[in-house]
Motif scaffolding. Sequence first.
Motif, mmCIF file in Angstrom:
data_model
loop_
_atom_site.group_PDB
_atom_site.id
_atom_site.type_symbol
_atom_site.label_atom_id
_atom_site.label_comp_id
_atom_site.label_asym_id
_atom_site.label_seq_id
_atom_site.Cartn_x
_atom_site.Cartn_y
_atom_site.Cartn_z
ATOM 1 N N ASN A 17 0.983 -1.326 -0.014
ATOM 2 C CA ASN A 17 0.031 0.009 -0.019
ATOM 3 C C ASN A 17 0.749 1.343 -0.043
ATOM 4 O O ASN A 17 0.325 2.382 0.074
ATOM 5 C CB ASN A 17 -0.894 0.019 1.240
ATOM 6 C CG ASN A 17 -0.300 -0.232 2.812
ATOM 7 O OD1 ASN A 17 0.865 0.004 2.614
ATOM 8 N ND2 ASN A 17 -1.035 -0.404 3.636
ATOM 9 N N GLU A 18 2.402 1.168 -0.072
ATOM 10 C CA GLU A 18 3.063 2.202 -0.349
ATOM 11 C C GLU A 18 4.109 1.975 -1.344
ATOM 12 O O GLU A 18 4.270 0.607 -1.553
ATOM 13 C CB GLU A 18 3.751 2.382 0.976
ATOM 14 C CG GLU A 18 3.181 2.770 2.107
ATOM 15 C CD GLU A 18 3.974 3.140 3.521
ATOM 16 O OE1 GLU A 18 5.045 3.162 3.509
ATOM 17 O OE2 GLU A 18 2.954 3.000 4.410
ATOM 18 N N PRO A 19 4.807 2.752 -1.952
ATOM 19 C CA PRO A 19 5.765 2.390 -3.132
ATOM 20 C C PRO A 19 6.984 1.575 -2.358
ATOM 21 O O PRO A 19 7.484 1.735 -1.704
ATOM 22 C CB PRO A 19 6.168 3.603 -3.890
ATOM 23 C CG PRO A 19 5.136 4.727 -3.491
ATOM 24 C CD PRO A 19 4.408 4.100 -2.023
ATOM 25 N N LEU A 20 7.188 0.478 -3.335
ATOM 26 C CA LEU A 20 8.462 -0.362 -3.107
ATOM 27 C C LEU A 20 9.184 -0.369 -4.143
ATOM 28 O O LEU A 20 9.444 -1.232 -5.086
ATOM 29 C CB LEU A 20 7.831 -1.672 -2.748
ATOM 30 C CG LEU A 20 8.753 -2.623 -2.277
ATOM 31 C CD1 LEU A 20 9.558 -2.437 -1.159
ATOM 32 C CD2 LEU A 20 8.358 -4.176 -2.180
ATOM 33 N N ALA A 21 10.334 0.473 -4.105
ATOM 34 C CA ALA A 21 11.250 0.733 -5.562
ATOM 35 C C ALA A 21 12.628 0.251 -5.013
ATOM 36 O O ALA A 21 13.220 -0.168 -6.107
ATOM 37 C CB ALA A 21 11.621 2.318 -5.775
ATOM 38 N N SER A 22 12.773 0.007 -3.830
ATOM 39 C CA SER A 22 14.197 -0.729 -3.449
ATOM 40 C C SER A 22 14.102 -1.395 -2.102
ATOM 41 O O SER A 22 13.054 -1.188 -1.359
ATOM 42 C CB SER A 22 15.291 0.217 -3.235
ATOM 43 O OG SER A 22 15.134 1.137 -2.306
ATOM 44 N N PRO A 23 14.979 -2.150 -1.397
ATOM 45 C CA PRO A 23 14.822 -2.730 -0.163
ATOM 46 C C PRO A 23 14.879 -1.623 0.952
ATOM 47 O O PRO A 23 14.080 -1.823 2.039
ATOM 48 C CB PRO A 23 16.259 -3.490 -0.117
ATOM 49 C CG PRO A 23 16.297 -4.078 -1.424
ATOM 50 C CD PRO A 23 16.015 -2.790 -2.032
ATOM 51 N N PRO A 42 3.378 -19.617 6.587
ATOM 52 C CA PRO A 42 4.348 -20.298 7.485
ATOM 53 C C PRO A 42 5.761 -21.104 6.652
ATOM 54 O O PRO A 42 5.663 -22.075 6.597
ATOM 55 C CB PRO A 42 3.367 -21.383 8.249
ATOM 56 C CG PRO A 42 2.265 -20.850 7.824
ATOM 57 C CD PRO A 42 2.069 -20.198 6.500
ATOM 58 N N ASN A 43 6.570 -20.299 6.193
ATOM 59 C CA ASN A 43 7.665 -21.104 5.655
ATOM 60 C C ASN A 43 8.879 -20.077 5.860
ATOM 61 O O ASN A 43 9.043 -18.850 5.807
ATOM 62 C CB ASN A 43 7.534 -20.854 3.929
ATOM 63 C CG ASN A 43 8.590 -21.331 3.333
ATOM 64 O OD1 ASN A 43 9.555 -20.814 2.853
ATOM 65 N ND2 ASN A 43 8.507 -22.473 2.821
ATOM 66 N N ASP A 44 9.889 -20.775 6.543
ATOM 67 C CA ASP A 44 11.114 -20.088 6.943
ATOM 68 C C ASP A 44 11.729 -19.378 5.895
ATOM 69 O O ASP A 44 12.210 -18.175 6.162
ATOM 70 C CB ASP A 44 12.097 -21.311 7.586
ATOM 71 C CG ASP A 44 11.692 -21.561 8.931
ATOM 72 O OD1 ASP A 44 10.815 -21.008 9.421
ATOM 73 O OD2 ASP A 44 11.961 -22.634 9.294
ATOM 74 N N SER A 47 13.880 -14.428 3.672
ATOM 75 C CA SER A 47 14.258 -13.496 2.484
ATOM 76 C C SER A 47 13.471 -12.069 2.870
ATOM 77 O O SER A 47 13.996 -11.092 2.389
ATOM 78 C CB SER A 47 13.631 -13.954 1.306
ATOM 79 O OG SER A 47 14.246 -15.164 0.871
ATOM 80 N N MET A 48 12.185 -12.251 3.226
ATOM 81 C CA MET A 48 11.684 -10.833 3.627
ATOM 82 C C MET A 48 12.183 -9.986 4.508
ATOM 83 O O MET A 48 12.685 -8.655 4.663
ATOM 84 C CB MET A 48 9.948 -11.138 4.047
ATOM 85 C CG MET A 48 9.193 -11.764 2.882
ATOM 86 S SD MET A 48 9.051 -10.916 1.398
ATOM 87 C CE MET A 48 10.249 -11.721 0.334
ATOM 88 N N GLU A 49 12.774 -10.692 5.641
ATOM 89 C CA GLU A 49 13.475 -9.962 6.689
ATOM 90 C C GLU A 49 14.880 -9.452 6.475
ATOM 91 O O GLU A 49 15.273 -8.447 6.584
ATOM 92 C CB GLU A 49 13.694 -10.968 7.875
ATOM 93 C CG GLU A 49 12.252 -11.210 8.479
ATOM 94 C CD GLU A 49 12.511 -12.353 9.670
ATOM 95 O OE1 GLU A 49 13.365 -12.810 9.616
ATOM 96 O OE2 GLU A 49 11.415 -12.268 10.249
ATOM 97 N N ALA A 50 15.501 -10.211 5.167
ATOM 98 C CA ALA A 50 16.632 -9.765 4.707
ATOM 99 C C ALA A 50 16.553 -8.656 4.064
ATOM 100 O O ALA A 50 17.531 -7.678 3.838
ATOM 101 C CB ALA A 50 17.394 -10.802 3.918
ATOM 102 N N ILE A 51 15.510 -8.337 3.216
ATOM 103 C CA ILE A 51 15.059 -7.232 2.179
ATOM 104 C C ILE A 51 14.809 -6.197 3.233
ATOM 105 O O ILE A 51 14.983 -4.841 2.855
ATOM 106 C CB ILE A 51 13.830 -7.754 1.543
ATOM 107 C CG1 ILE A 51 14.236 -8.547 0.320
ATOM 108 C CG2 ILE A 51 13.230 -6.272 0.718
ATOM 109 C CD1 ILE A 51 13.171 -9.171 -0.541
ATOM 110 N N GLY A 52 14.518 -6.373 4.346
ATOM 111 C CA GLY A 52 14.135 -5.189 5.410
ATOM 112 C C GLY A 52 12.717 -5.125 6.054
ATOM 113 O O GLY A 52 12.381 -4.450 6.764
ATOM 114 N N ALA A 82 21.251 -12.343 -0.414
ATOM 115 C CA ALA A 82 22.150 -13.112 -0.476
ATOM 116 C C ALA A 82 22.584 -14.079 0.704
ATOM 117 O O ALA A 82 22.976 -15.006 0.829
ATOM 118 C CB ALA A 82 23.576 -12.343 -0.753
ATOM 119 N N SER A 83 22.516 -13.247 1.986
ATOM 120 C CA SER A 83 22.753 -13.915 3.324
ATOM 121 C C SER A 83 21.722 -15.086 3.593
ATOM 122 O O SER A 83 22.144 -16.197 4.206
ATOM 123 C CB SER A 83 22.501 -13.069 4.265
ATOM 124 O OG SER A 83 21.293 -12.460 4.376
#
Length: 334
Positions: free
Chosen positions: A154-160, A172-174, A179-184, A302-303
């Motif tokens: 609901n807000e723009p997402l141009a980069s991490p 429920p998938n590790d 990956s989502m947490e690594a993106i921020g 990458a992590s």
Amino acid sequence: MKKSFAGVAAIATVAAIIGTGAFAQTVLRFSHTDNPGGSRQAAAEVFAEKVAEYTDGRYEVRIFPAGQLANDPKAIEQLILGGVDFTVSATGSYATHLPSLNLTAMPFLVDTYEQGWELYDNSGWLQGEFDKLPDVGFRVLATWEAGFRSFTTNEPLASPADAATMKMRVYPNDMIRWSMEAIGFQTVVMPITDVYLAIQQGTVNGQENPVDTINSLRFYEVAPYVTLTRHVYSPLPLTVSEATWQGFSPEDQDAVSKAAAEAAAFSRNLVRSSVDKQIADMEAAGATVSTPEIGPFREAVASVYDKAREVYGTEEVDGILADAAAIREALPAN
């Protein structure tokens, strides 16, 4: 294998009259969470038609869409217990019962549909994992299509950098969560059937799913920024309860397998050929669709590969990474 409810509770026998005779018709329950107008429902209808055709009408596959019977995790539980006979869901949804399947959701494994099909049809590592599932209580019949996962927010997402202020729904998938947490993002786990309202109420800022699912469940209405990162290839294994499967004769097993394969071919063609129109339809409805620079997203996740090695083991992770690399080399993106 866990015992089912009194054999297979989901199978109901009804009398059907044809001409002057009668035969026992077995009703098989198929649960999924797609809307009635979505591609999963369309493929399920093909599957049901083919099962009836190839078993001379002795089996009726009765379809329950839109989570009528259960959300994805509960439907898979019901496969094991015998409450439903078939379901179709993202590979990672089954990982609760075989954790190594989380590895299929590692980011950026493949770049094209053709590469993804080769991975799911012919990867030695993945087929070996699928072969373990009957001991859990269900088995993979074929792989249907959903496509590549992207974001609606609901807000723009141009980069991490934009993710730092957002809450992202995950299933429920590790691997997806990492990956989502690594993106921020801050992650919130919830069933897909709750997501539309959660975005509408501000509980989360968005979700990530293939375009086909975004369009079918109309997430773009409440999260109108559609960002095409294609960060995970996310097809849909069609599964059958092992108790149901063992109740089939060998001939009926062949018939159901043939129906599943034909429905899979239909699903793959339908989803791949529909993406451009779905994107155009969402734009026409007011969504803002963009393709960001992918490099920063690749760098951000990458992590995740190293974290996966720590949790699942180097041999497991490198096995699927090697298969994916070989496939990308053999079937390069245009």
